[in-house]
Enzyme design. Structure first.
Site, mmCIF file in Angstrom:
data_model
loop_
_atom_site.group_PDB
_atom_site.id
_atom_site.type_symbol
_atom_site.label_atom_id
_atom_site.label_comp_id
_atom_site.label_asym_id
_atom_site.label_seq_id
_atom_site.Cartn_x
_atom_site.Cartn_y
_atom_site.Cartn_z
ATOM 1 N N GLY A 152 19.789 -48.503 -135.785
ATOM 2 C CA GLY A 152 19.994 -47.216 -135.373
ATOM 3 C C GLY A 152 19.875 -46.184 -136.664
ATOM 4 O O GLY A 152 18.971 -44.784 -136.530
ATOM 5 N N ASP B 119 24.046 -45.123 -138.265
ATOM 6 C CA ASP B 119 24.135 -43.832 -137.844
ATOM 7 C C ASP B 119 25.302 -43.383 -136.775
ATOM 8 O O ASP B 119 25.544 -42.283 -136.843
ATOM 9 C CB ASP B 119 23.248 -44.490 -136.988
ATOM 10 C CG ASP B 119 23.325 -45.887 -136.115
ATOM 11 O OD1 ASP B 119 24.210 -46.689 -136.206
ATOM 12 O OD2 ASP B 119 22.416 -46.657 -135.067
ATOM 13 N N ASP C 245 31.999 -46.304 -133.979
ATOM 14 C CA ASP C 245 32.690 -45.556 -132.991
ATOM 15 C C ASP C 245 34.378 -46.059 -133.491
ATOM 16 O O ASP C 245 34.990 -44.939 -133.938
ATOM 17 C CB ASP C 245 32.067 -46.380 -131.695
ATOM 18 C CG ASP C 245 32.328 -46.173 -130.605
ATOM 19 O OD1 ASP C 245 33.537 -45.786 -130.594
ATOM 20 O OD2 ASP C 245 31.835 -46.400 -129.909
ATOM 21 N N LYS D 10 32.510 -40.901 -134.407
ATOM 22 C CA LYS D 10 33.827 -40.560 -133.089
ATOM 23 C C LYS D 10 35.106 -40.882 -132.748
ATOM 24 O O LYS D 10 35.763 -41.160 -133.938
ATOM 25 C CB LYS D 10 33.196 -42.112 -131.463
ATOM 26 C CG LYS D 10 31.950 -41.917 -130.972
ATOM 27 C CD LYS D 10 31.577 -42.641 -129.944
ATOM 28 C CE LYS D 10 30.063 -42.254 -129.749
ATOM 29 N NZ LYS D 10 29.330 -43.791 -128.184
ATOM 30 N N PHE E 85 28.853 -41.775 -124.946
ATOM 31 C CA PHE E 85 26.929 -42.391 -125.609
ATOM 32 C C PHE E 85 26.158 -41.731 -125.840
ATOM 33 O O PHE E 85 26.014 -40.030 -125.275
ATOM 34 C CB PHE E 85 26.981 -43.198 -124.579
ATOM 35 C CG PHE E 85 25.516 -44.319 -125.051
ATOM 36 C CD1 PHE E 85 26.483 -45.392 -125.853
ATOM 37 C CD2 PHE E 85 24.093 -44.059 -124.705
ATOM 38 C CE1 PHE E 85 25.236 -46.423 -126.256
ATOM 39 C CE2 PHE E 85 23.666 -45.028 -125.537
ATOM 40 C CZ PHE E 85 24.454 -46.397 -125.945
ATOM 41 N N VAL E 86 25.969 -41.282 -126.817
ATOM 42 C CA VAL E 86 24.600 -40.894 -126.857
ATOM 43 C C VAL E 86 23.002 -41.000 -127.783
ATOM 44 O O VAL E 86 23.475 -42.273 -127.719
ATOM 45 C CB VAL E 86 25.429 -39.731 -128.363
ATOM 46 C CG1 VAL E 86 26.096 -38.688 -128.116
ATOM 47 C CG2 VAL E 86 24.787 -41.049 -129.699
#
Ligand code: XMP
Ligand code: MG
Length: 185
Positions: free
Chosen positions: A48, A104, A107, A135, A156-157
């Site tokens: 990522g 990246d 979460d 997040k 979710f991206v």
């Protein structure tokens, strides 16, 4: 690849290419100042962080070395378990080195918290984190992230390195997917 190439699969653009590039220059400015005169190793977390690593490295004025790690924290599920497997370790000995981990997205924070502990056991001169996205759940884990690009909602991206089923990593922006892509209506 851009928004037009995604057609109906794109729900919306959360962070545009311009916003990303402006933020990365800002982060690079802080890193330049903080590590002036120091020998810095930036460590990208595959896959990522490929885009942020490439753009951040080129926006920096200080010379850096670049290395990569690949870790897997998910096993079969879709939520971070906190049990992390190293799929590819560093090629570099980081003892007495200044290390900046480039990620990246944070979460739950479990992956990075494990990774930072792992790197700290190798006795670096310093170990810090730069995450492009964070997040809200990340606040639950006491992890000190020195550089954060954007705080985003808990959805979710995809894009700019982030994938859904290994797709959409090559978008120049961060976006969200239309429900039908996930098998919704
Ligand atoms: P934790 O929960 O340990 O997990 O902080 C961080 C990793 O989870 C993945 N992740 C995402 N990947 N879109 C993605 O493509 C997302 O919205 C997303 N949220 C978490 C990612 O691999 C990250 O390194
Ligand atoms: Mg990742």
């Amino acid at each position: 690849m851009d928004a037009a190439d995604m057609g109906r699969d794109l729900s919306n653009v959360l962070i545009s290419e311009d916003e990303l590039q402006t933020k990365i220059k800002e982060l690079a400015g802080q890193i330049d100042a903080d590590y002036a005169g120091k020998d810095l190793l930036i460590v990208g977390v595959l896959k990522g962080a490929v885009m942020i690593m490439a753009d951040l490295a080129r926006a920096l004025h200080i010379p850096v070395q670049m290395d990569w790690m690949a870790v897997s924290s998910y096993g079969a599920g879709t939520k971070s378990s906190g049990v992390v497997r190293v799929l590819k370790d560093l090629d570099t000995d980081i003892a007495n080195r200044h290390v900046l981990v480039v990620e990246d997205i944070i979460d739950s924070g479990l992956t990075l918290s494990w990774l930072l502990n792992n790197l700290q056991s190798r006795n670096p001169a310093s170990a810090e984190i730069c995450a492009l996205l964070r997040k809200p759940d990340a606040v639950k884990v006491p992890i000190d992230v020195k550089y954060v690009g954007f705080d985003i909602p808990s959805e979710f991206v995809i894009g700019y390195g982030l994938d859904y089923a290994e797709r959409y990593r090559n978008l120049p922006f961060i976006g969200t997917l239309a429900p039908h892509v996930y098998g919704g209506e």
